[in-house]
Motif scaffolding. Structure first.
Motif, PDB file in Angstrom:
ATOM      1  N   ARG A   1     -71.745 127.846  43.849  1.00 39.90           N
ATOM      2  CA  ARG A   1     -70.883 126.670  43.841  1.00 39.90           C
ATOM      3  C   ARG A   1     -69.398 126.980  43.661  1.00 39.90           C
ATOM      4  O   ARG A   1     -68.553 126.369  44.347  1.00 39.90           O
ATOM      5  CB  ARG A   1     -71.340 125.696  42.746  1.00 39.90           C
ATOM      6  CG  ARG A   1     -70.593 124.365  42.772  1.00 39.90           C
ATOM      7  CD  ARG A   1     -70.959 123.492  41.581  1.00 39.90           C
ATOM      8  NE  ARG A   1     -70.303 122.192  41.645  1.00 39.90           N
ATOM      9  CZ  ARG A   1     -69.020 121.991  41.357  1.00 39.90           C
ATOM     10  NH1 ARG A   1     -68.246 122.999  40.981  1.00 39.90           N
ATOM     11  NH2 ARG A   1     -68.508 120.780  41.447  1.00 39.90           N
ATOM     12  N   PRO A   2     -68.989 127.906  42.780  1.00 41.22           N
ATOM     13  CA  PRO A   2     -67.551 128.168  42.646  1.00 41.22           C
ATOM     14  C   PRO A   2     -66.892 128.579  43.964  1.00 41.22           C
ATOM     15  O   PRO A   2     -65.735 128.240  44.212  1.00 41.22           O
ATOM     16  CB  PRO A   2     -67.498 129.298  41.610  1.00 41.22           C
ATOM     17  CG  PRO A   2     -68.752 129.136  40.817  1.00 41.22           C
ATOM     18  CD  PRO A   2     -69.787 128.678  41.795  1.00 41.22           C
ATOM     19  N   TYR A   3     -67.621 129.305  44.801  1.00 44.03           N
ATOM     20  CA  TYR A   3     -67.047 129.722  46.083  1.00 44.03           C
ATOM     21  C   TYR A   3     -66.882 128.539  47.029  1.00 44.03           C
ATOM     22  O   TYR A   3     -65.830 128.371  47.654  1.00 44.03           O
ATOM     23  CB  TYR A   3     -67.922 130.793  46.734  1.00 44.03           C
ATOM     24  CG  TYR A   3     -67.837 132.141  46.073  1.00 44.03           C
ATOM     25  CD1 TYR A   3     -66.798 133.019  46.366  1.00 44.03           C
ATOM     26  CD2 TYR A   3     -68.801 132.541  45.155  1.00 44.03           C
ATOM     27  CE1 TYR A   3     -66.719 134.258  45.767  1.00 44.03           C
ATOM     28  CE2 TYR A   3     -68.742 133.783  44.542  1.00 44.03           C
ATOM     29  CZ  TYR A   3     -67.686 134.637  44.849  1.00 44.03           C
ATOM     30  OH  TYR A   3     -67.616 135.869  44.242  1.00 44.03           O
TER      31      TYR A   3
ATOM     32  N   GLY B   1     -56.186 132.716  49.397  1.00 41.58           N
ATOM     33  CA  GLY B   1     -57.286 132.275  48.549  1.00 41.58           C
ATOM     34  C   GLY B   1     -58.419 131.597  49.290  1.00 41.58           C
ATOM     35  O   GLY B   1     -59.330 131.063  48.650  1.00 41.58           O
ATOM     36  N   LEU B   2     -58.399 131.632  50.637  1.00 43.69           N
ATOM     37  CA  LEU B   2     -59.380 130.910  51.439  1.00 43.69           C
ATOM     38  C   LEU B   2     -60.083 131.821  52.435  1.00 43.69           C
ATOM     39  O   LEU B   2     -59.514 132.805  52.921  1.00 43.69           O
ATOM     40  CB  LEU B   2     -58.703 129.774  52.215  1.00 43.69           C
ATOM     41  CG  LEU B   2     -58.006 128.683  51.396  1.00 43.69           C
ATOM     42  CD1 LEU B   2     -57.207 127.776  52.317  1.00 43.69           C
ATOM     43  CD2 LEU B   2     -59.022 127.893  50.596  1.00 43.69           C
TER      44      LEU B   2
ATOM     45  N   VAL C   1     -69.453 118.670  45.036  1.00 43.36           N
ATOM     46  CA  VAL C   1     -68.425 119.279  45.889  1.00 43.36           C
ATOM     47  C   VAL C   1     -68.192 118.354  47.063  1.00 43.36           C
ATOM     48  O   VAL C   1     -69.145 117.882  47.698  1.00 43.36           O
ATOM     49  CB  VAL C   1     -68.862 120.676  46.381  1.00 43.36           C
ATOM     50  CG1 VAL C   1     -67.799 121.280  47.310  1.00 43.36           C
ATOM     51  CG2 VAL C   1     -69.115 121.593  45.194  1.00 43.36           C
TER      52      VAL C   1
ATOM     53  N   ARG D   1     -57.879 120.650  49.956  1.00 42.21           N
ATOM     54  CA  ARG D   1     -57.058 120.567  48.737  1.00 42.21           C
ATOM     55  C   ARG D   1     -55.724 121.300  48.873  1.00 42.21           C
ATOM     56  O   ARG D   1     -54.822 121.098  48.053  1.00 42.21           O
ATOM     57  CB  ARG D   1     -57.838 121.102  47.545  1.00 42.21           C
ATOM     58  CG  ARG D   1     -58.166 122.573  47.616  1.00 42.21           C
ATOM     59  CD  ARG D   1     -58.924 123.053  46.368  1.00 42.21           C
ATOM     60  NE  ARG D   1     -59.362 124.429  46.485  1.00 42.21           N
ATOM     61  CZ  ARG D   1     -58.567 125.486  46.333  1.00 42.21           C
ATOM     62  NH1 ARG D   1     -57.300 125.313  46.042  1.00 42.21           N
ATOM     63  NH2 ARG D   1     -59.062 126.709  46.461  1.00 42.21           N
ATOM     64  N   THR D   2     -55.584 122.150  49.888  1.00 43.15           N
ATOM     65  CA  THR D   2     -54.321 122.879  50.081  1.00 43.15           C
ATOM     66  C   THR D   2     -53.340 122.135  50.990  1.00 43.15           C
ATOM     67  O   THR D   2     -52.196 122.574  51.141  1.00 43.15           O
ATOM     68  CB  THR D   2     -54.585 124.272  50.696  1.00 43.15           C
ATOM     69  OG1 THR D   2     -55.035 124.120  52.055  1.00 43.15           O
ATOM     70  CG2 THR D   2     -55.615 125.038  49.888  1.00 43.15           C
TER      71      THR D   2
ATOM     72  N   ALA E   1     -66.656 125.457  46.350  1.00 44.77           N
ATOM     73  CA  ALA E   1     -65.729 124.461  45.810  1.00 44.77           C
ATOM     74  C   ALA E   1     -64.279 124.883  45.960  1.00 44.77           C
ATOM     75  O   ALA E   1     -63.399 124.039  46.193  1.00 44.77           O
ATOM     76  CB  ALA E   1     -66.034 124.203  44.328  1.00 44.77           C
ATOM     77  N   ASP E   2     -64.021 126.192  45.851  1.00 46.69           N
ATOM     78  CA  ASP E   2     -62.635 126.642  45.766  1.00 46.69           C
ATOM     79  C   ASP E   2     -62.166 127.606  46.858  1.00 46.69           C
ATOM     80  O   ASP E   2     -60.966 127.647  47.148  1.00 46.69           O
ATOM     81  CB  ASP E   2     -62.400 127.324  44.412  1.00 46.69           C
ATOM     82  CG  ASP E   2     -62.604 126.388  43.237  1.00 46.69           C
ATOM     83  OD1 ASP E   2     -62.253 125.194  43.372  1.00 46.69           O
ATOM     84  OD2 ASP E   2     -63.123 126.830  42.203  1.00 46.69           O
ATOM     85  N   ASN E   3     -63.060 128.366  47.446  1.00 44.04           N
ATOM     86  CA  ASN E   3     -62.614 129.453  48.333  1.00 44.04           C
ATOM     87  C   ASN E   3     -63.210 129.455  49.742  1.00 44.04           C
ATOM     88  O   ASN E   3     -62.525 129.808  50.695  1.00 44.04           O
ATOM     89  CB  ASN E   3     -62.932 130.820  47.703  1.00 44.04           C
ATOM     90  CG  ASN E   3     -62.393 130.975  46.317  1.00 44.04           C
ATOM     91  OD1 ASN E   3     -63.144 130.992  45.347  1.00 44.04           O
ATOM     92  ND2 ASN E   3     -61.074 131.085  46.198  1.00 44.04           N
TER      93      ASN E   3
ATOM     94  N   PRO F   1     -62.411 123.326  50.127  1.00 54.36           N
ATOM     95  CA  PRO F   1     -61.389 124.298  49.718  1.00 54.36           C
ATOM     96  C   PRO F   1     -60.108 124.218  50.545  1.00 54.36           C
ATOM     97  O   PRO F   1     -59.008 124.473  50.020  1.00 54.36           O
ATOM     98  CB  PRO F   1     -62.094 125.645  49.931  1.00 54.36           C
ATOM     99  CG  PRO F   1     -63.544 125.343  49.838  1.00 54.36           C
ATOM    100  CD  PRO F   1     -63.683 123.993  50.462  1.00 54.36           C
TER     101      PRO F   1
END
Length: 399
Positions: free
Chosen positions: A108-110, A39-40, A137, A146-147, A112-114, A143
């Motif tokens: 932003r979604p990318y 996911g990264l 963010v 957080r993992t 923030a998360d990926n 991203p």
């Protein structure tokens, strides 16, 4: 010297790609996620006048290779996929920050998360972090952090490493160039060329080029030429690299008022034709192409910039015996930040630089050996190594 194998396979399509048009200025921005792993994806964000989608796509694909190459099952670091962002805008223009802010808000979604991003041509990590903070963010590496099992400890290591200086130069500016220099030294050692008699030319004197010149000089290699946007400074007896670095001006320009009496000023592309064992292109992408590659006099090219040699130029150089160590190998010392973040090395200069040197020496040796054994180019060999290591990573439980 390996032969050049024709008919390379077509590149795989990226997992995600978008083109954005700024509603205020009409400027365009691009994000390409070549592939996600767990996911990264990792890769910088550049801003330059003339940036185009195809450039960003190629850079994203190269990041996938660079990430996978350093996978070590015994380490904590788990490589990601590759991604890259680009904005067609002069970073020095008054509209640049607004364009950057609106682009990052759109994607932003990318971020923030990926997509773990950072500085590249025309950007700084500090500026990107500042804009991301305004968007809610928690920085470029959000991203990834957080993992991790202990995000707070990881951030402390990362922040501490970024605060380290070596003789007044930040460690963040040195690790990549240290790796490029080690790649060049590995070539020299492999072919039995004494460092004390070896020579090098560095095209570009910014963060990567300056650090490369510094570590080559420290190893005993004579740096006989350095170029910046204004031209080339040359001296066959060797340049005073440390003095040039102390007085280097903004954006990697040489202070010509402080040169030695025997230093010679030449036109910018004259650096390509200077007699040297190693040429380090550390300026911009596509600086060596089919039209000027015949000027290159060096026996080795070690790519510090991303994509500095075009594919047609690389093939022509290889055919006449010039070994090209690709960017995905040579400039991958910037991976040191992931090693610090994951806790594989301590957040200090000695540990980080030692890890970079050891990793690059091993990787260059493996890449060149595979190229010889399978009769392919070093770039193709690097891709084979990356694919094999990614397969091992993806076979892990939970990957």
């Amino acid at each position: 010297m390996p032969a050049v194998r024709a008919g390379a396979a077509a590149p795989r399509p990226p997992e995600a790609a978008l083109t954005w048009t700024d509603p205020v200025t009409g400027r365009q921005g691009f994000l390409v996620v070549d592939r996600l792993v767990r996911g990264l994806a990792s890769g910088g964000l550049r801003m330059r006048e003339g940036c185009r989608y195809e450039e960003v796509r190629e850079l994203a694909a190269a990041m996938s290779v660079k990430e996978a190459l350093h996978y070590d099952p015994a380490g904590r670091y788990l490589p990601m996929g590759g991604a890259k962002g680009g904005i067609d805008c002069d970073p020095l223009s008054s509209e640049a920050r607004g364009v950057l802010s609106r682009f990052l808000a759109f994607i932003r979604p990318y971020v923030a998360d990926n997509w773990a991003t950072g500085d590249d041509l025309g950007t700084t990590t500090e500026l990107i972090d500042e804009v991301l903070g305004e968007l809610g963010v928690d920085g470029c590496i959000a991203p990834v952090v957080r993992t991790l099992d202990d995000p707070a400890a990881a951030r402390r290591r990362f922040t501490e490493a970024f605060s380290v200086e070596v003789d007044g130069i930040g460690l963040a500016e040195l690790v990549g160039g240290c790796g490029v220099a080690e790649a060049a030294l590995t070539l020299l050692d492999r072919d039995g060329i004494p460092r004390s008699s070896a020579t090098a030319v560095v095209q570009g004197f910014g963060a990567m080029g300056g650090a490369t010149a510094r570590y080559l000089h420290a190893a005993g290699v004579r740096v006989v030429g350095v170029s910046d946007v204004h031209g080339t400074v040359a001296n066959p007896r060797g340049l005073a690299v440390e003095d040039m670095l102390r007085h280097r001006r903004a954006f990697g320009t040489v202070d010509r008022g402080r040169l030695g009496p025997d230093d010679v000023l030449l036109e910018r592309d004259a650096c390509l034709a200077l007699e040297a064992d190693v040429l380090v292109p550390a300026a911009t992408s596509y600086s060596i192409d089919g039209a000027n590659q015949d000027r290159v006099a060096a026996r080795y090219i070690v790519e510090a910039a991303n994509l500095p040699v075009t594919p047609d130029a690389e093939e022509l150089l290889l055919r006449r015996g010039c070994v090209v160590v690709p960017d995905v190998v040579a400039n991958s010392g910037t991976n040191a930040w992931w090693w610090v973040l994951y806790g594989d090395v301590a957040p200090d200069a000695a540990a980080s630089l030692a890890k970079v040197r050891a990793a690059l020496r091993t990787l260059v040796t493996e890449t060149l050996q595979l190229a010889e054994d399978t009769v392919c180019t070093p770039r193709q060999a690097a891709r084979h190594l990356a694919d094999a290591r990614r397969d091992v990573l993806l076979s892990r439980p939970g990957a």
